[in-house]
Design an enzyme around this catalytic site. Sequence first.
Site: not given
Length: 531
Positions: A465-467
């Site tokens: 969850y690090h876009p």
Amino acid sequence: MEEADFVIVGAGSAGCVLANRLSAETGTRVVLLEAGPRDTNPWIHIPVGYFRTMHNPAVDWCFKTEPDPGLNGRSIAWPRGRVLGGSSSINGLLYVRGQPQDYDRWRQMGCTGWGWDDVLPLFKRAEGNTRGGDALHGADGPLTVSDPALERPICAAWNAAAVAAGYPENPDYNGPSQEGVGYFQVTTRGGLRCSAAKAYLKPAMKRSSLRVITGALALGIEMDGRRATGVRYRGPDGTRIIRAAREVILCGGSINSPHLLMLSGIGDAEHLRDNGVTPAHDLSGVGQNLQDHLQARPVWRCMVPTLNDEVQNLWQKARIAAQYALTRRGPMTMAASLGVAFLRTRPELETPDIQFHIQPWSAERPGEGPHPFSAFTASVCQLRPESRGHIALAGPDPVAYPKIHPNYLATQTDCDTIVAGLKIARDIAGHIPLAGMIAGEEKPGRDVGDNDLLQWARDTAVSIYHPTGTCKMGPGDGAVVGPDLRVHGIQGLRVADASIMPEIVSGNTNAPAIMIGEKASDLVLSEARVR
């Protein structure tokens, strides 16, 4: 039609910072638009509540990727916060800045003013570290950073085994060096989540200079030629336009910011026309350069109890709840991970290229309930993936989610690194004292040999969850904003969130997103004061 000096779209990590800093300026009118609700859900504020908020459409956009070739055609979940505080209200609470070399690399790519020496004061300004301040840390900032209020033997054993395997111990991965094994610091205050909303927005909401509108979905940027003049949004009172006398600032994150630009006619002209949007400004980099951290999640069964056992037992759950209510300690204070390691897969590398998240529990997927047996997880991700994906329109309807193409594991380096990380996980599991606590390898399982680890990763790995990167900062082709965060070719419009990263940082992205908000506020106010 209403008017403000600054209209900020998105009350996430950077948007909350900007709302605070800009509204503190005398005579400045600020409006903050947030598509989600206020952060009244009690599970937002209990650290372990991410189990209840992640994948919950009340506070999560619940994005999903398109089927990805690198994941053998799988589509996976991409949670993003849709609430005051944005993803800082539903994330795993882990405080990681990344490596100084990350930011020096940005500077070398043409992002003047974004080197490590430039951004370190901003990190310190934001940080209220309970360990105290020093040359690398702040003690008085609004974002409280603390040590975990939880200990578990399996994590201590993992760290000791990693040291036995030859890796250094490191009590402060945000200190002089990132490399080594230790424990995460977390964004909690008194046993409660310290989101960007709590740290920055709540203290500012009493000001008459700031208006926060929740339930306000941005539909498009109003334009007068090549100048942004306001934002059209659908809110509690229907569709309205709010005029920006000075600037519109997009803080929607790496999915929503490029999506809103494209809906407003700013993006690759051919792509816009193909999706029923009239081009206003041909800017081919919008939505490109997408990067994310992919995690492979090996699990080991244990011969000692883990959190899996505690939460399966009714009396244990009651004890956990009582401990939290009385002391604000224990499992309910748990962040997404307890132990951490930043390691190198090859000795010739200057800095670590993989990160471990050590969790004294296990589940099929993050945010889901635990397995019905004793186990722990040693999640591993590649810190600097070479693969690049993109965000694309799904048509002109602002309500239709964009198409997310991550393009994971598309280069040989990315494939080799994830396999090397899994092999390191297996090696550490074979060292004492951890080896004496392990009953067996649950996932991938010993039937999956080293030569099959890549396929296992393609079949099972998920986002951490690090876009980032979809409104790339820099000069030249492919860049969307300059070092001043102004959109190239458009006046009165900036982007300030994780989408501006030209390259993803080597670690979790919440702390850097807050830093970006601090930097953006300095840029905006310094120019406003000159006028």
